[in-house]
Design a protein around this motif. Structure first.
Motif, PDB file in Angstrom:
ATOM      1  N   ALA B 161      43.319  51.915  33.639  1.00 43.64           N
ATOM      2  CA  ALA B 161      44.301  53.027  33.890  1.00 43.64           C
ATOM      3  C   ALA B 161      45.862  52.478  34.314  1.00 43.64           C
ATOM      4  O   ALA B 161      46.767  52.855  33.617  1.00 43.64           O
ATOM      5  CB  ALA B 161      43.911  53.950  34.970  1.00 43.64           C
ATOM      6  N   VAL B 162      45.961  51.386  35.020  1.00 43.76           N
ATOM      7  CA  VAL B 162      47.292  50.703  35.093  1.00 43.76           C
ATOM      8  C   VAL B 162      47.851  50.053  34.007  1.00 43.76           C
ATOM      9  O   VAL B 162      48.624  50.437  33.646  1.00 43.76           O
ATOM     10  CB  VAL B 162      46.973  49.478  36.354  1.00 43.76           C
ATOM     11  CG1 VAL B 162      48.253  48.725  36.480  1.00 43.76           C
ATOM     12  CG2 VAL B 162      46.738  50.242  37.726  1.00 43.76           C
ATOM     13  N   SER B 165      48.845  52.882  31.667  1.00 39.73           N
ATOM     14  CA  SER B 165      50.111  53.809  32.007  1.00 39.73           C
ATOM     15  C   SER B 165      51.373  52.539  31.797  1.00 39.73           C
ATOM     16  O   SER B 165      52.356  53.065  31.393  1.00 39.73           O
ATOM     17  CB  SER B 165      49.908  54.212  33.096  1.00 39.73           C
ATOM     18  OG  SER B 165      49.591  53.483  34.210  1.00 39.73           O
ATOM     19  N   VAL B 166      51.141  51.296  32.143  1.00 44.79           N
ATOM     20  CA  VAL B 166      52.205  50.447  31.899  1.00 44.79           C
ATOM     21  C   VAL B 166      52.583  50.481  30.364  1.00 44.79           C
ATOM     22  O   VAL B 166      53.704  50.724  29.969  1.00 44.79           O
ATOM     23  CB  VAL B 166      51.748  48.937  32.171  1.00 44.79           C
ATOM     24  CG1 VAL B 166      52.960  47.857  31.744  1.00 44.79           C
ATOM     25  CG2 VAL B 166      51.745  48.889  33.970  1.00 44.79           C
ATOM     26  N   THR B 169      54.343  53.559  29.335  1.00 46.78           N
ATOM     27  CA  THR B 169      55.557  53.688  29.703  1.00 46.78           C
ATOM     28  C   THR B 169      56.301  52.682  28.865  1.00 46.78           C
ATOM     29  O   THR B 169      57.701  53.242  28.386  1.00 46.78           O
ATOM     30  CB  THR B 169      55.810  53.147  31.173  1.00 46.78           C
ATOM     31  OG1 THR B 169      55.027  53.493  31.952  1.00 46.78           O
ATOM     32  CG2 THR B 169      57.201  53.521  31.829  1.00 46.78           C
ATOM     33  N   ILE B 170      56.115  51.669  28.462  1.00 50.45           N
ATOM     34  CA  ILE B 170      56.877  50.877  27.406  1.00 50.45           C
ATOM     35  C   ILE B 170      57.044  51.681  26.000  1.00 50.45           C
ATOM     36  O   ILE B 170      58.207  51.686  25.460  1.00 50.45           O
ATOM     37  CB  ILE B 170      56.038  49.453  27.190  1.00 50.45           C
ATOM     38  CG1 ILE B 170      56.116  48.799  28.334  1.00 50.45           C
ATOM     39  CG2 ILE B 170      56.808  48.733  26.072  1.00 50.45           C
ATOM     40  CD1 ILE B 170      55.274  47.644  28.570  1.00 50.45           C
TER      41      ILE B 170
END
Lengths: 149, 491, 112
Positions: B161-162, B165-166, B169-170
């Motif tokens: 999940a981390v 979501s990174v 965002t990119i």
């Protein structure tokens, strides 16, 4: 479990008075979504926050009795179904998914903009229910964890 | 007319399942099977009917620069068929596999949401809508990875999940850059306007999207989340993630964006080549040392994605045919291998190769189909994996990249070695195992047999007549870059 | 130009946090910062100097308006971030239940 039985009398009284006002404000934002800033999401969040106020002030047990959680869960998934029903009716009446098939009315009136206020209400219910239930569920499994210890 | 239904059907099923909810797991199973069958029929129908044509559909009847359009061209149709086949077998496999976990209606609801997201991603013609569908698919994937409720699964899901979501965002940053440059979110309009702009913009956008979707694809420098997430998920979900999710969210979007929207800039093709060949080698080297069967398979996913990227980077029509063909084949055999690992885990309670032995007596279907899948992934002639790898290698030599051809051959040999290990220790070892913990049911066997048969049948796609009919429209979409723009705008 | 640069720096602050922090909650907060910087970026490039807010009101004539589409995008991305934050927090609570720690260096049963 003293900590979960809510806050002091002052907080409880203020919450008892203010919660309906907050819900009213949320409803106002939802219903005027097609005229002013806001709409389903903003209003839904406001309503969810009213419920969360009750959860914080009166604690887990009282809120569970006051709100019927299974009903909220049904509303949460039911509102999505309603949204898609409105969208699908668009296919039959106007030939495209989510097409606006109701009479649009005139600009700046409360009853105007076709299906948009309808969808705003559905989204408002969905957002209010799901946002509240997310916090509710998380608060619930914190208690479970503590009971295990 | 059929286009929105391909998204609405799984979405409706997902929320119907949550609406019914409660203890009625059988209803959820029936609804899921029903929806998946409908989707399989609809996507096959639309792929066959569409042929070389392109259908577009305007959401809420807004015209193209304003509204969201759905586009079904041969490439989307092809992806859709792939997703439908894998999800059908995966749902079939889940019936008995998921029974031992509780509350499987939640599983099926998330499963249908995953399907919604992937179908949406491959069909949408709007770049922000793509982002939203991608997030739907990812949310469902995070939930499904954590579904088993063990500590490792939560850990893998958190990591996934981390990372997810990174990368999202990119990607959103990239979308913002595109919108500020072209004032549009519709892919065909962006494709029209980008060549008129400063070419530095293409570098910015391409770089951001390469990083974002590279993370989703799990090509080499971005691969760290994949082995954990794919090996911790329940087996049918591992097969969905490894088989189709990294392709629908990663490779498909890379193809659509870099070929059809940006017009295949030279720099990024070279990047594909380099990342692809590094992925092939490093993925297979990491895989060969693994003893956990699902981890080994997950590392192989990185290596096989490398082949697809290599084929795309070569960019000749033959190489792209190889890449698309390999994408389809990889979905089939990798899903099959994950089903094998899942049924071994269910039957024996372990997936550590050291603890397995001769399984051909007690699990005949599993060991037989795993043999087919292993031969297929390591490129042994009558099976589909051989042909697609061969096409990529030939294309590499033809376009004057013998080094990359060598990389592909070495990768294939190492793949063969690591699957000989799987067969040697996992299915045909010395240790005779007599009793099983759980039974492997008929639906699991049926799913495995379906895919094993398909592994053999899809080799037919290489035969000239069939290849022209089925694969050429798909390849044409990719090679004729600006065609997409004209076809979508033409309506 | 400076304002875009500041926005990018905010993005990098979030990214730095995701990479270096060991606490699960701090990682979640860093992810949120990354998301906010992207939202901010979307909003500031939609801004037009001297423009009106993009809402039609009775009695006002339509002049130059701020671009409303990025604002809609930001709303969508806020919803998505809300969802992802809720999911990450839920996972973090579960992880705490299993490992009794929020330290990412101690949560290492998988190989990597």
């Amino acid at each position: 479990m003293k900590s979960h039985d809510g806050m002091t009398l002052i907080v409880k009284t203020v919450t008892r008075l203010s919660v309906w006002l907050i819900i009213l404000y949320g409803l106002y934002i939802i219903l005027h979504g097609h005229l002013t800033p806001g709409g389903g999401f903003g209003g839904g969040v406001v309503i969810a926050l009213a419920f969360l106020n009750v959860l914080l002030a009166f604690g887990h047990k009282f809120t569970g009795e006051w709100l019927k959680i299974p009903l909220l869960e049904k509303l949460e998934s039911g509102s999505t179904l309603l949204f898609m029903l409105v969208g699908l009716l668009g296919i039959f009446y106007a030939g495209s998914f989510l097409a606006n098939y109701i009479i649009k009315g005139s600009l700046y009136h409360l009853f105007s903009a076709g299906t948009i206020p309808l969808l705003n209400i559905i989204i408002g219910v969905k957002v209010a229910m799901s946002l509240f239930l997310v916090v509710w569920v998380m608060a619930a499994f914190k208690i479970e964890e503590e009971e295990e210890q | 007319m059929i286009l929105p239904l391909l998204i609405i059907v799984p979405l409706l099923t997902a929320f119907l399942i949550t609406f019914i909810g409660g203890k009625k797991d059988t209803a959820a199973v029936i609804l899921t099977l029903f929806a998946v069958t409908i989707l399989l029929c609809m996507s096959l129908y639309s792929f066959i009917i569409t042929g070389a044509q392109t259908q577009t559909y305007q959401m809420s009847a807004w015209a193209i620069p304003y509204g969201i359009s759905l586009v079904l061209d041969p490439l989307s149709g092809f992806m859709m068929v792939m997703i439908a086949i894998i999800s059908f077998t995966s749902a079939l496999f889940s019936i008995q596999y998921i029974r031992h976990l509780q509350q499987d209606w939640k599983y099926y609801a998330l499963f249908m949401l995953l399907l919604t997201g992937m179908n949406g991603v491959v069909m949408t013609g709007d770049i922000f809508n793509l982002f939203v569908f991608m997030e739907i698919a990812l949310f469902a994937a995070f939930g499904l990875v954590a579904f088993g409720g063990k500590a490792e699964e939560y850990e893998a899901a958190f990591k996934y999940a981390v990372m997810g979501s990174v990368s999202s965002t990119i990607i959103l940053f990239g979308i913002a850059v595109i919108y500020s440059a072209t004032s549009s979110l519709t892919m065909s309009v962006i494709a029209q306007r980008l060549p008129l702009l400063d070419q530095k913009m293409v570098l910015w956008v391409g770089g951001l999207f390469m990083a974002g979707f590279g993370l989703k694809t799990a090509a080499m420098p971005f691969h760290a989340w994949l082995p954990d997430a794919h090996s911790s998920a329940p087996a049918p979900i591992s097969s969905m993630l490894s088989g189709v999710l990294i392709k629908a969210l990663g490779v498909y979007v890379l193809i659509r964006f870099f070929f059809n929207v940006l017009g295949a800039p030279r720099l990024f093709l070279t990047l594909f080549l380099v990342l692809g060949s590094i992925s092939i080698l490093v993925g297979v080297f990491l895989a060969i040392g693994q003893w956990d069967m699902k981890r080994l398979l997950a590392y192989h996913s990185i290596s096989q994605i490398g082949y697809i990227l290599l084929g795309l980077g070569l960019a000749s029509p033959l190489a792209i045919f190889g890449a698309v063909f390999h994408m389809f084949n990889h979905a089939l055999f990798k899903s099959l291998l994950f089903y094998n690992a899942g049924s071994v885990e269910l039957a024996l309670g372990t997936r550590n190769l050291k603890h397995l032995g001769n399984l051909s007596r007690i699990l005949p279907v599993t060991s037989g189909t795993s043999m087919i899948a292993s031969l297929s992934i390591s490129g042994i002639p009558p099976f589909n994996g051989f042909f697609s790898k061969l096409v990529i290698i030939i294309a590499a030599i033809k376009t004057g990249h013998p080094v990359y051809a060598l990389v592909a051959v070495v990768g294939s040999l190492l793949t063969l070695a690591s699957f000989m290990k799987v067969q040697r220790y996992g299915f045909h070892g010395e240790k005779i195992i007599e009793k099983t913990v759980n039974k492997v049911g008929w639906s699991m066997n049926l799913a495995m047999i379906c895919l094993a048969v398909l592994c053999l049948v899809t080799s037919a796609l290489i035969i000239p007549g069939i290849r022209e009919a089925i694969m050429d429209p798909v390849v044409n979409v990719i090679t004729q870059k600006s065609q997409y723009l004209h076809v979508v705008m033409g309506r | 130009m400076t304002i875009y640069l500041m926005c990018f720096i905010l993005f990098l602050v979030g990214f730095y946090g995701v990479i270096t922090k060991r606490d699960l909650v701090k990682i979640i907060l860093s992810l949120a910062i990354m998301g906010y910087s992207t939202n901010l970026f979307l909003i500031i490039f939609a801004y037009r100097t001297g423009a009106h807010y993009p809402i039609l009101e009775k009695g006002t004539s339509v002049t130059a308006m701020v671009d409303p589409l990025p604002q809609a995008l930001v709303l969508t991305s806020i919803v998505i971030e809300l969802g992802i934050t809720a999911l990450l927090v839920a996972l973090a609570v579960r992880l705490y239940g299993k490992y009794k720690t929020f330290d990412i260096t101690k949560i290492r049963r998988l190989l990597g």
